[in-house]
Write an enzyme that holds these catalytic residues in place. Sequence first.
Site, PDB file in Angstrom:
ATOM      1  N   GLY A  12       0.784  -7.412  -2.259  1.00 41.68           N
ATOM      2  CA  GLY A  12       0.427  -6.340  -1.331  1.00 41.68           C
ATOM      3  C   GLY A  12      -1.021  -6.476  -0.861  1.00 41.68           C
ATOM      4  CG  LEU A  80      -2.879  -3.106  -7.870  1.00 40.19           C
ATOM      5  CD1 LEU A  80      -3.653  -4.059  -6.965  1.00 40.19           C
ATOM      6  CD2 LEU A  80      -3.693  -1.851  -8.110  1.00 40.19           C
ATOM      7  CB  SER A 125      -2.346   8.031  -4.001  1.00 33.63           C
ATOM      8  OG  SER A 125      -2.373   8.477  -2.672  1.00 33.63           O
ATOM      9  CD  GLU A 127      -0.202  11.285   1.066  1.00 36.81           C
ATOM     10  OE1 GLU A 127       0.841  11.945   0.957  1.00 36.81           O
ATOM     11  OE2 GLU A 127      -0.954  11.374   2.034  1.00 36.81           O
ATOM     12  CE1 TYR A 149       2.831   6.020  -2.728  1.00 35.33           C
ATOM     13  CE2 TYR A 149       1.397   7.798  -1.987  1.00 35.33           C
ATOM     14  CZ  TYR A 149       1.564   6.522  -2.487  1.00 35.33           C
ATOM     15  OH  TYR A 149       0.453   5.757  -2.761  1.00 35.33           O
ATOM     16  CE  LYS A 153       1.054   5.529  -5.932  1.00 37.05           C
ATOM     17  NZ  LYS A 153       0.731   4.315  -6.707  1.00 37.05           N
TER      18      LYS A 153
END
Length: 331
Positions: A12, A80, A125, A127, A149, A153
Amino acid sequence: MAKRALITGITGQDGSYLAELLLANGYQVFGLVRRSSTPATFARIKHIQDKVTLIGGDMSDQTSLQNAIIQAEPDEVYNLAAQSFVQTSWSQPVFTGDVTGLGVTRLLDAIRFVNPRIRFYQASSSEMFGKVQEVPQRETTSFYPRSPYGVAKVYGHWITVNYRESYGIHATSGMLFNHESPRRGIEFVTRKVTYQVARIKLGLANELRLGNLDAQRDWGFAGDYVRAMWLMLQQDEPEDFVIATGETHTVEKLVETAFSHVDLDWKQYVKQDPEFMRPAEVDLLIGDASKAGKLLGWEPSVNFTQLVHMMVDADMALVKEEMRAESVVSD
Ligand code: NAP
Ligand code: G4F
C-alpha cells in the site's frame, strides 16, 4: 545485528514509504502480501522488491499471520493492512470489520504466542473522531466514528491498548490524520483530483465528478507520517500519538489548488455527483500533534500547497508517460 521488521500492507501507500525508510535505517524488511489470481505487480514496491522478503498471508487468516511472525522473527511489527477506503466500508461492512478490526487481534495474538517482546504499531485513524467532540482533535478526544471503517478502527485502537495493558506488549496506536502522496490510491479524493486534473490539462478528459466539496481534512505527506510510525516504536514506553499538520482545508480548496497549479479554472470542470456522497459524513478533521512534537521530535516537512503541487506534477508526468506508451502500442 540488523533489526528486523514485518510490515503488513507493504504493497500500500504507507507500506511502500515505510519499507524505504526502514531499509535506509539498516533494517531487514519483511512484508505480508495477499495472493492474487492475476500476476501481482506490487507496483509501489517494485523498485525495492529485491531488498525485501515477501511472505504470503491475509489479515483474515490467523495461521498465516502466526507463520509470518515465525518466519520473519521481527523486532518490530507495523500493522498497516486494512480495507482502508471509507466509502467501500458501507458496501462491505462485515469484511471491513473482519480485516480492519478483528485482523488487529489476530496479529496481536500471534505476537503474544510467538514472542511478546516484539514491538507493535497499529495504524489507527482520525476517522475514529468522526463527528468530532473537540476541535482540534488530540489523544484524549472521545471517539464518534461515522462509518463501518471508523468503527473497525476504534476496535483496532482499543484492542491495541488492551494487549498493552493485559500482556505488557510494547503496542502503540498511531492516530494518523489523512496523508497523501503520488502513491495514493486513485479512489481517494486527493489523487482522484490530481490525476483527473492532469488528464484534463492534457486533453484526455473534460470533467471531474465529485461528492461533498465542503468536507474539511487535515492533509499531510505520507513520507512524513511513516517517519512518525518508526519514531513511536523507538520510545522506551509505548504510548498513543496523534499525527497531523494542524491545518485543515475543504475539498473545494483542494480542487482549486490543483486546477490553478496548471492554470485551469476548476469551476469549468467540476460536477457534483450523488454517487460520491456518503451515508454519513465526517465534516471536519484537524489534529493537534503537539504530543508527537514534544516526545518524538516529529513535525511535518511538506505543507498543503506543496503536497497538492507535488501530486499534480507527478500525475502530469504519469499521464504523459501513459500517452507515450499508448501511442507506441497503437503504432
Ligand atoms: P492502502 O494504500 O489502501 O494499503 C492497504 C494495504 O493493506 C495494502 O497493502 C493491501 O494489500 C493490504 N490489505 C488489505 N486487505 C488485506 C488483507 N485482508 N490481508 C492482507 N493485507 C491486506 O492504505 P494506506 O493509505 O497505505 O494506509 C495504511 C494503513 O493506515 C491502513 O490501515 C489505513 O487504514 C491506515 N490509515 C491511513 C491513513 C491515510 O490517510 N492514508 C490515515 C489513517 C490511517 P493489496 O495491495 O493486496 O490490496
Ligand atoms: O479521500 P477520502 O476518500 O478519505 P477519507 O474518507 O477521509 O479517509 C482517508 O483518511 C482516513 C484518515 O482520516 C483514513 F483512515 C482512511 O483510510 C482514508 O485514507 O475522502 C476525503 C473527503 C471525504 O469527506 C469525502 O466525502 O473527500 C470527500 N469527497 C468528495 N468527493 C470524496 C469525493 N472522496 C472520494 N474518495 N471521492 C470523491 O469523489
